[in-house]
Motif scaffolding. Structure first.
Motif, short mmCIF file in Angstrom:
data_model
loop_
_atom_site.label_atom_id
_atom_site.label_comp_id
_atom_site.label_asym_id
_atom_site.label_seq_id
_atom_site.Cartn_x
_atom_site.Cartn_y
_atom_site.Cartn_z
N GLU A 19 -53.91 12.24 -29.00
CA GLU A 19 -52.49 12.26 -29.36
C GLU A 19 -52.03 10.84 -29.66
O GLU A 19 -52.22 9.93 -28.85
N GLU A 20 -51.49 10.69 -30.82
CA GLU A 20 -51.04 9.35 -31.17
C GLU A 20 -49.58 9.17 -30.84
O GLU A 20 -48.71 9.81 -31.43
N ILE A 21 -49.33 8.36 -29.85
CA ILE A 21 -47.95 8.08 -29.45
C ILE A 21 -47.58 6.72 -30.02
O ILE A 21 -48.28 5.74 -29.79
N PRO A 22 -46.50 6.66 -30.78
CA PRO A 22 -46.09 5.36 -31.32
C PRO A 22 -45.90 4.36 -30.19
O PRO A 22 -45.45 4.73 -29.09
N ALA A 23 -46.21 3.12 -30.47
CA ALA A 23 -46.16 2.08 -29.42
C ALA A 23 -44.79 2.02 -28.76
O ALA A 23 -44.68 1.87 -27.55
N ASP A 24 -43.74 2.19 -29.56
CA ASP A 24 -42.41 2.07 -28.96
C ASP A 24 -42.02 3.30 -28.15
O ASP A 24 -40.95 3.35 -27.56
N PHE B 191 -34.83 6.16 -13.12
CA PHE B 191 -33.67 6.63 -13.87
C PHE B 191 -33.67 6.11 -15.31
O PHE B 191 -32.84 6.51 -16.11
N SER B 192 -34.55 5.20 -15.59
CA SER B 192 -34.64 4.65 -16.96
C SER B 192 -35.95 3.88 -17.06
O SER B 192 -36.57 3.55 -16.04
N GLU B 193 -36.34 3.59 -18.30
CA GLU B 193 -37.57 2.84 -18.50
C GLU B 193 -37.46 1.47 -17.84
O GLU B 193 -38.40 1.00 -17.19
N GLU B 194 -36.31 0.83 -18.03
CA GLU B 194 -36.14 -0.52 -17.46
C GLU B 194 -36.07 -0.47 -15.95
O GLU B 194 -36.58 -1.36 -15.26
N GLY B 195 -35.44 0.60 -15.42
CA GLY B 195 -35.40 0.78 -13.96
C GLY B 195 -36.79 1.02 -13.40
O GLY B 195 -37.14 0.54 -12.32
N MET B 196 -37.59 1.76 -14.15
CA MET B 196 -38.96 2.05 -13.71
C MET B 196 -39.80 0.77 -13.65
O MET B 196 -40.72 0.66 -12.85
N MET B 197 -39.47 -0.20 -14.52
CA MET B 197 -40.25 -1.43 -14.56
C MET B 197 -39.64 -2.55 -13.71
O MET B 197 -40.14 -3.67 -13.71
N ALA B 198 -38.59 -2.23 -12.96
CA ALA B 198 -37.94 -3.27 -12.14
C ALA B 198 -38.92 -3.81 -11.10
O ALA B 198 -39.66 -3.05 -10.47
N GLN B 199 -38.92 -5.11 -10.95
CA GLN B 199 -39.84 -5.76 -10.00
C GLN B 199 -39.12 -6.26 -8.75
O GLN B 199 -39.69 -6.28 -7.67
N ARG B 200 -37.89 -6.71 -8.94
CA ARG B 200 -37.15 -7.27 -7.81
C ARG B 200 -35.70 -6.81 -7.93
O ARG B 200 -34.87 -7.46 -8.54
N ASP B 312 -39.97 -4.24 -24.09
CA ASP B 312 -41.42 -4.31 -24.13
C ASP B 312 -41.90 -4.89 -22.79
O ASP B 312 -41.69 -6.08 -22.51
N PRO B 313 -42.54 -4.05 -21.95
CA PRO B 313 -42.92 -4.54 -20.62
C PRO B 313 -43.76 -5.82 -20.68
O PRO B 313 -43.64 -6.66 -19.80
N LYS B 314 -44.57 -5.97 -21.73
CA LYS B 314 -45.43 -7.15 -21.79
C LYS B 314 -44.62 -8.44 -21.96
O LYS B 314 -45.04 -9.50 -21.53
N ARG B 315 -43.50 -8.32 -22.62
CA ARG B 315 -42.69 -9.52 -22.89
C ARG B 315 -41.46 -9.63 -22.01
O ARG B 315 -40.97 -10.74 -21.76
N ASP B 316 -40.94 -8.49 -21.58
CA ASP B 316 -39.56 -8.50 -21.07
C ASP B 316 -39.40 -8.31 -19.57
O ASP B 316 -38.28 -8.44 -19.08
N ILE B 317 -40.46 -7.99 -18.88
CA ILE B 317 -40.31 -7.81 -17.43
C ILE B 317 -39.84 -9.11 -16.79
O ILE B 317 -40.38 -10.18 -17.06
N GLY B 318 -38.81 -8.98 -15.98
CA GLY B 318 -38.30 -10.15 -15.24
C GLY B 318 -37.39 -11.06 -16.05
O GLY B 318 -36.92 -12.07 -15.54
N LYS B 319 -37.13 -10.69 -17.31
CA LYS B 319 -36.27 -11.54 -18.16
C LYS B 319 -34.85 -10.97 -18.16
O LYS B 319 -34.64 -9.82 -18.55
N GLY B 320 -33.91 -11.80 -17.78
CA GLY B 320 -32.52 -11.33 -17.72
C GLY B 320 -32.34 -10.34 -16.58
O GLY B 320 -33.21 -10.16 -15.75
N ILE B 321 -31.18 -9.71 -16.59
CA ILE B 321 -30.87 -8.73 -15.54
C ILE B 321 -30.57 -7.39 -16.20
O ILE B 321 -29.64 -7.28 -17.01
N HIS B 322 -31.34 -6.38 -15.85
CA HIS B 322 -30.94 -5.02 -16.18
C HIS B 322 -30.15 -4.47 -14.99
O HIS B 322 -30.36 -4.91 -13.87
N TRP B 323 -29.32 -3.51 -15.26
CA TRP B 323 -28.52 -2.98 -14.16
C TRP B 323 -28.13 -1.54 -14.42
O TRP B 323 -28.24 -1.03 -15.54
#
Lengths: 68, 532
Positions: A19-24, B191-200, B312-323
């Motif tokens: 399944e190809e899921i777009p990166a975003d 509750f959200s992608e950014e919430g799921m990736m929260a580290q602190r 983008d988790p590779k670039r954005d984790i820990g950058k700024g504040i999500h809330w």
């Protein structure tokens, strides 16, 4: 890898499709999967691609626009 | 004077995720007053009984302060048993919603308690501690407490005025809680992608109260709802429809966030306010706007939002504040939602509760099914995930509201397993249905309190049409969208139960009723529902 295993060889193997899921969308899919595994109480969400983005009743709007 | 604050276990079903904001504030207030303070966060550590005993014996505490909501009842009782075994005799204080909602009942159920703080403790607790420090145990003129006389009789004093200069509060004593050991590893919120990736992640409370009157809700005596009445020379609390919401200034809030970022390197904040939108409406739409603008000016905006690209988790984790925060379907608007997203908001919790207008009206929600749908669309369109909380089992729940919910879920893409309507002590429906609630527990209040959880399980049923077995079954079928089986049971239901009941609730005229209640002309402030 093939779905079918038997006592003869098929002319063409049927392998699970990748399944190809777009990166975003990868993170979104991971989110849905994780949230669904914990569903209940405050863990609830909206499946965006299934969402009919409701912008009010079209019939209401049509009625408003209609000449009286 | 040595003070031990204890945060009781709230529920074992989930990992500890939230530093108790009230205890953290009180610990800092006591710290600044010069007291020796320790915090035992039992909810974070989930310790064994032996470890609890070791903690309690770690010093000769002058005061032990416990605080929590009603669902900490079981653990608070356990703590009090352990405290009773100590070879010394600390003064034990309980505060929070658990005792504010039913002061005399709790003093009776918890005989080891010496004193309870009723409502807000920011001013009351320091006064109590000051008296203890000076050897004064006369509580008769201390506002906002319930205390025990030499015969063990409990006495409730006049209520404490709410604190209005909230910005005078210090920042919470997060340093006294196991952030690195427990809370930061549990930063993730699903509750959200950014919430799921929260580290602190840490939480803050930027306001107190809510201007709405949802009948299943309780405001802990923090929103002007609580008053005290006197009858036969005894005082007790009553919770009214009065609302006196309070909020920190945008400057206080943003400065606090900057401090949290600098000191704790946080990357996510949960605003635990009851309802951010009521504060915004009360200020003519300026409060949230200023908070968001100041967050952006302070450099807290996440870079991916500034650059208009996906997280983008590779670039954005820990950058700024999500809330994240809390919203309300009839009070939000596209302009503020857009600005909130620009300032880093990732998700907003909506207590949508139902998609049936009759049910919503009876709750006192101030919304309609249509507004609920519009709010979902509006929030998504502005890049924020709406969390669509749902509840079943309201007094007037019926098959029509169940079908309405499933239809709306399908239409809007809602994935949910609803809560059950639960009459927590302090809520209007607790008082309305108190007799019926206690009947379900053989008139044993202790048993009811011990059964209370986070409303994901059935406890006391307040539905006038469905019993607990039916509600459990219906919820499962709703989650599976099994309309066929629900319709089958719909056909059978009338043979089992007769005609459905649609009680109607009203709040109008409550000030007159309150006077009649105070004078003894009425036994209840709340009007019995019509059409039971």
């Amino acid at each position: 890898m093939s779905f079918l295993k038997g006592n003869y060889k098929l002319a063409q193997e049927v392998a699970p499709s990748q399944e190809e899921i777009p990166a975003d969308k990868l993170l979104e899919q991971e989110y849905y999967k994780t949230a669904l595994s914990k569903l209940g109480g405050s863990i609830a969400f909206i499946m965006k691609e299934k969402t009919f983005l409701w912008k009010g009743d079209e019939e209401d709007a049509a009625a408003k626009d209609a000449p009286s | 004077m040595k003070i031990l604050f204890i945060n009781p276990v709230v529920r074992m079903e989930d990992v500890p995720k939230h530093v108790p904001y009230g205890i953290a504030l009180l610990a800092k207030i006591c710290d600044l007053k010069g007291y020796q303070v320790q915090v035992f966060d039992a909810n974070a550590w989930r310790p064994s009984r032996a470890d609890v005993a070791r903690v309690l014996e770690a010093d000769r505490w002058d005061v032990i302060g416990i605080g929590g909501i009603s669902t900490t009842y079981n653990y608070t009782q356990f703590l009090l048993e352990e405290i009773s075994r100590l070879p010394f005799n600390p003064f034990v204080i309980l505060g929070g919603g658990i005792i504010t909602s039913m002061p005399h009942d709790i003093m009776k159920l918890m005989p080891r308690l010496d004193l309870g703080v009723i409502g807000e403790a920011f001013q009351t607790l320091p006064e109590v501690l000051d008296r203890l420090a000076h050897g004064n145990r006369n509580w008769e003129d201390v506002k906002g407490v319930i205390w025990r006389d030499a015969q063990g009789q409990s006495h409730l004093n006049s209520p404490r005025e709410l604190m209005y200069k909230l910005d005078e509060l210090p920042y919470p004593a997060w340093e006294m809680f196991p952030l690195e050991e427990v809370y930061f590893p549990n930063s993730q919120t699903l509750f959200s992608e950014e919430g799921m990736m929260a580290q602190r992640r840490l939480d803050i409370n930027s306001s107190y109260g809510c201007s709405l009157i949802c009948r299943f809700c309780f405001h802990l005596g923090l929103t002007g709802d609580m008053t005290v009445y006197e009858r036969d020379n005894n005082r007790d609390v009553v919770f009214t429809y009065e609302r006196d919401i309070r909020y920190h200034s945008p400057d206080y809030i943003v400065n606090l966030i900057v401090y949290m970022k600098e000191k704790y390197s946080i990357d996510f904040i949960s605003f635990f306010d009851e309802n951010l939108m009521t504060m915004n409406v009360a200020t003519g739409g300026t409060w949230l706007r200023e908070i968001c603008e100041k967050m952006i000016s302070a450099g807290l905006q996440p870079p991916h939002i500034r650059e208009s690209r996906p997280f983008d988790p590779k670039r954005d984790i820990g950058k700024g504040i999500h809330w994240s925060g809390t919203s309300h379907a009839s009070l939000c608007n596209p302009e503020i939602l857009n600005l909130m997203r620009q300032a880093g908001c990732s998700h907003l919790v909506y207590g949508l509760e139902s998609f049936n207008d009759r049910v919503l009206k009876n709750i006192g929600k101030g919304t309609t099914a249509r507004q609920n749908k519009e709010a979902i669309a509006m929030t998504l369109n502005n890049g924020i995930r709406p969390i669509p909380n749902q509840i079943i089992g309201f007094p007037d729940e019926w098959f029509d509201s169940i079908y309405d919910a499933m239809d709306a879920w399908d239409e809007m893409g809602v994935v949910v397993k609803p809560f059950f309507a639960t009459p927590y002590p302090g809520s209007e429906w607790y008082y309305t249905y108190k007799d019926r609630i206690l009947e379900q527990y053989n008139n044993d209040l202790d048993a009811f309190m011990r059964d209370l959880g986070d409303a994901t399980n059935v406890t006391a049923v307040i539905s006038q049409n469905f019993n607990s077995v039916e509600l459990l079954g219906l919820r499962e079928l709703m989650v599976r969208r099994d309309r066929r089986k629900i319709r089958e049971y719909d056909g059978l239901w009338a043979k089992l139960h007769g005609q459905p009941k649609f009680p109607k609730f009203k709040s109008a005229g409550w000030r007159d009723r309150l006077e009649e209640f105070r004078s003894g002309e009425r036994l209840n402030l709340y009007v019995d529902p019509i059409g039971q």
